[in-house]
Design a protein around this motif. Structure first.
Motif, short mmCIF file in Angstrom:
data_model
loop_
_atom_site.label_atom_id
_atom_site.label_comp_id
_atom_site.label_asym_id
_atom_site.label_seq_id
_atom_site.Cartn_x
_atom_site.Cartn_y
_atom_site.Cartn_z
N ALA A 35 1.06 -5.26 24.55
CA ALA A 35 1.85 -6.27 23.84
C ALA A 35 0.98 -7.07 22.90
O ALA A 35 1.36 -7.37 21.76
CB ALA A 35 2.54 -7.18 24.85
N GLY A 36 -0.24 -7.43 23.38
CA GLY A 36 -1.14 -8.17 22.51
C GLY A 36 -1.55 -7.35 21.30
O GLY A 36 -1.62 -7.85 20.18
N LEU A 37 -1.87 -6.06 21.55
CA LEU A 37 -2.24 -5.20 20.43
C LEU A 37 -1.07 -5.01 19.46
O LEU A 37 -1.25 -5.01 18.24
CB LEU A 37 -2.71 -3.84 20.97
N GLY A 38 0.15 -4.86 20.03
CA GLY A 38 1.33 -4.70 19.16
C GLY A 38 1.59 -5.94 18.33
O GLY A 38 1.88 -5.86 17.13
N TRP A 39 1.47 -7.11 18.99
CA TRP A 39 1.69 -8.37 18.24
C TRP A 39 0.63 -8.53 17.18
O TRP A 39 0.93 -8.94 16.06
CB TRP A 39 1.66 -9.54 19.22
N GLY A 40 -0.64 -8.22 17.52
CA GLY A 40 -1.70 -8.33 16.52
C GLY A 40 -1.49 -7.38 15.36
O GLY A 40 -1.71 -7.74 14.19
N ALA A 41 -1.06 -6.14 15.69
CA ALA A 41 -0.80 -5.18 14.61
C ALA A 41 0.35 -5.65 13.73
O ALA A 41 0.30 -5.54 12.50
CB ALA A 41 -0.51 -3.81 15.21
N TYR A 42 1.42 -6.17 14.37
CA TYR A 42 2.55 -6.65 13.58
C TYR A 42 2.14 -7.83 12.71
O TYR A 42 2.52 -7.94 11.53
CB TYR A 42 3.70 -7.05 14.52
N GLU A 43 1.36 -8.74 13.26
CA GLU A 43 0.91 -9.92 12.51
C GLU A 43 0.05 -9.49 11.33
O GLU A 43 0.14 -10.06 10.24
CB GLU A 43 0.15 -10.87 13.44
N TRP A 44 -0.80 -8.50 11.55
CA TRP A 44 -1.73 -8.08 10.49
C TRP A 44 -1.03 -7.24 9.42
O TRP A 44 -1.27 -7.41 8.23
CB TRP A 44 -2.87 -7.29 11.13
N LEU A 45 -0.15 -6.34 9.86
CA LEU A 45 0.45 -5.39 8.93
C LEU A 45 1.76 -5.88 8.31
O LEU A 45 2.12 -5.49 7.20
CB LEU A 45 0.70 -4.05 9.64
N VAL A 46 2.50 -6.74 9.03
CA VAL A 46 3.84 -7.13 8.55
C VAL A 46 3.95 -8.64 8.36
O VAL A 46 4.19 -9.12 7.24
CB VAL A 46 4.93 -6.64 9.53
N ALA A 47 3.80 -9.41 9.41
CA ALA A 47 4.08 -10.85 9.34
C ALA A 47 3.17 -11.57 8.35
O ALA A 47 3.59 -12.55 7.71
CB ALA A 47 3.92 -11.47 10.73
N SER A 48 1.93 -11.10 8.19
CA SER A 48 1.01 -11.78 7.26
C SER A 48 1.41 -11.56 5.81
O SER A 48 0.87 -12.20 4.92
CB SER A 48 -0.41 -11.26 7.49
N ILE A 362 4.81 -12.14 0.00
CA ILE A 362 3.61 -12.67 -0.66
C ILE A 362 2.54 -11.60 -0.87
O ILE A 362 1.36 -11.93 -1.08
CB ILE A 362 3.02 -13.84 0.16
N VAL A 363 2.93 -10.33 -0.82
CA VAL A 363 1.93 -9.27 -1.00
C VAL A 363 1.30 -9.36 -2.39
O VAL A 363 0.08 -9.28 -2.55
CB VAL A 363 2.58 -7.88 -0.78
N ASP A 364 2.13 -9.52 -3.42
CA ASP A 364 1.63 -9.61 -4.79
C ASP A 364 1.25 -11.05 -5.08
O ASP A 364 2.11 -11.93 -5.20
CB ASP A 364 2.70 -9.12 -5.77
N LYS A 365 -0.04 -11.31 -5.22
CA LYS A 365 -0.53 -12.67 -5.47
C LYS A 365 -1.07 -12.82 -6.89
O LYS A 365 -1.88 -13.70 -7.16
CB LYS A 365 -1.64 -13.02 -4.46
N SER A 366 -0.60 -11.96 -7.79
CA SER A 366 -1.10 -12.01 -9.17
C SER A 366 -0.42 -13.07 -10.01
O SER A 366 -0.86 -13.35 -11.13
CB SER A 366 -0.93 -10.64 -9.83
N GLY A 367 0.68 -13.64 -9.53
CA GLY A 367 1.40 -14.64 -10.31
C GLY A 367 0.70 -15.98 -10.32
O GLY A 367 -0.36 -16.18 -9.72
N ARG A 368 1.33 -16.95 -10.99
CA ARG A 368 0.78 -18.30 -11.10
C ARG A 368 1.39 -19.21 -10.04
O ARG A 368 2.53 -19.01 -9.61
CB ARG A 368 1.06 -18.88 -12.50
N MET A 369 0.64 -20.21 -9.67
CA MET A 369 1.17 -21.21 -8.75
C MET A 369 1.97 -22.27 -9.49
O MET A 369 2.91 -22.85 -8.94
CB MET A 369 0.04 -21.87 -7.96
N LEU A 370 1.60 -22.55 -10.74
CA LEU A 370 2.31 -23.52 -11.56
C LEU A 370 2.63 -22.90 -12.91
O LEU A 370 1.85 -22.10 -13.43
CB LEU A 370 1.47 -24.79 -11.75
N ALA A 371 3.76 -23.31 -13.47
CA ALA A 371 4.15 -22.79 -14.79
C ALA A 371 3.15 -23.27 -15.84
O ALA A 371 2.67 -24.40 -15.80
CB ALA A 371 5.56 -23.26 -15.14
#
Length: 430
Positions: A35-48, A362-371
């Motif tokens: 369960a810990g490994l699954g949660w860590g994998a989900y957090e790393w691959l999906v939730a993050s 939030i995968v694509d972080k190439s955009g701007r934070m402010l206009a």
């Protein structure tokens, strides 16, 4: 008969030799690790790759309908929840006061045109007076010449005693009178020329319909004409009526809120993310939203349109004063604007103030934070009020032509004015 007693030293050995208990503990430990490994994998691959919040609400333009003139409410043409089209009349005010003001402005314009026409006519009058005074000067000079000849003849006969002293004095008096008349005539010429110059300064370089006095009176007519048009309050955009507070017979002043029009096709979502969630949010990132109104069955898709420049507490009516008393750190939230898909809005309409669940990819972080680029087009606009003054120019032209004596451009304007008024619609008739 007593059961045999087990010594404490032999109890751990009995537990260790129990295979069922050992297998159960091992299985439990394996489940926890997996369960810990699954949660860590989900957090790393999906939730993050996502940031989400349920502190999000639908927002929209709440357009207040307020009068631009004072008046008494005669009719209310729309009520709460009604759908209205742009330009549709919502409230009508009593037009009696503005109609009287409009008629007075028309009368003042007509009087101004006639006064200016008088100025132009005075130019000819002063020119004729100059010619008359110049004729008086010529006559006075002739009188001086004749009186001078008479005096010279009498002076030549004075030595023979043919002319009395009284007659000589009389000739001298006639000559002096003629000279005085010449001076008076010359002064009259100068005064007439000054009057002409003074009058020409009021008329030169312009025509009757372009004279400043006429233009000032025409501006008052346009102002009064607009007031007659503003006795009816139109809907500036397509939308739904909300917050109607106006009542029949109510006396309202300019700026009094009467009702609101909300265009439900121009909604957006303000999602209030915690400050620690803003690290990876950028303009243009895709967003998935769900509304409590429809539940999980309907998904909305949008994009991050902008990030707020301050927290909600910073713009609160009573902002927190953290420099006083005891202090406890509170995680702040910043509004993030999310633009919605217009097609999805039309298929599943939302309402202002509804709560939403928001998930930002939030995968694509190439955009701007402010206009960084100023907005070129208007955020929202209406053309409903552009046509209110269409008939004003035609009405001004009609009044000027009616008082212009039927000359030149003014007569042509008089012929064209009724056609323009028929196209624009007479405000007084309504």
């Amino acid at each position: 008969m007593n059961a045999p007693q087990t010594s404490p030293a032999t109890a751990p050995a009995a537990e260790a030799t129990n295979p069922k208990r050992r297998r159960a503990l091992t299985a439990l430990a394996a489940v926890v690790v997996l369960a810990g490994l699954g949660w860590g994998a989900y957090e790393w691959l999906v939730a993050s790759h996502y940031e989400d919040t349920d502190n999000a609400y639908v927002q929209g333009n709440v357009i207040q309908i307020t009068p631009q003139i004072s008046g008494t409410v005669m009719a209310i043409m729309a009520d709460d929840t009604d759908f209205v089209k742009a330009g549709q009349p919502l409230v009508k005010l009593d037009p009696a006061d503005v109609r009287v003001a409009f008629e007075q402005a028309e009368a003042n314009l007509g009087q101004a045109v006639r006064q200016v026409r008088t100025l132009y006519a005075n130019n000819g009058q002063y020119t004729a007076q100059i010619a008359l005074r110049q004729a008086d000067v010529a006559k006075a000079r002739n009188d001086i010449a004749r009186a001078n000849d008479d005096l010279n003849r009498r002076l030549s006969l004075n030595g023979n005693g043919a002319v009395s002293k009284e007659e000589l004095d009389h000739s001298r008096a006639v000559l002096d009178t003629a000279k005085t008349a010449l001076a008076a005539a010359q002064a009259s010429v100068t005064a007439a020329k000054e009057q002409l110059v003074s009058n020409q300064s009021l008329t030169e370089g312009t025509s009757v319909d372009q004279h400043p006095t006429v233009l000032a009176a025409a501006a008052k007519v346009r102002e009064a004409y607009l007031a007659t048009q503003r006795a009816a309050l139109p809907a500036p955009v397509d939308g739904y009526i909300a917050k109607r507070t106006v009542q029949l017979g109510q006396r309202v002043t300019a700026g009094t809120p009467m009702m609101s029009v909300i265009p439900l096709n121009q909604l957006w979502v303000d999602a209030n993310f915690k400050e620690v969630q803003l690290r990876n949010i950028r303009i243009g990132q895709p967003v998935t939203l769900t509304a409590d109104l429809y539940g999980k069955k309907v998904d909305y898709h949008g994009k991050v349109a902008g990030l707020g420049v301050g927290t909600g507490a910073a713009f609160a009516l009573l902002p927190a004063q953290n420099a006083t008393g005891n202090w406890i750190k509170v995680v702040q939230r910043v509004p993030v604007r999310i633009a919605l898909d217009p097609k999805e809005l039309s298929e599943n309409p939302l309402r202002v103030g509804l709560s939403m669940d928001v998930e930002v990819d939030i995968v694509d972080k190439s955009g701007r934070m402010l206009a960084e680029v100023p907005r070129e087009a208007a955020v929202t606009q209406t053309s409903v009020f552009h046509s209110l003054d269409e008939g004003a120019d035609a009405e001004v032209a009609r009044v000027i032509a009616a008082n212009g004596g039927g000359s030149g451009k003014l007569a042509a304007a008089a012929k064209a004015a009724p056609q323009k008024l028929a196209q624009a619609g007479s405000a007084v008739a309504h």
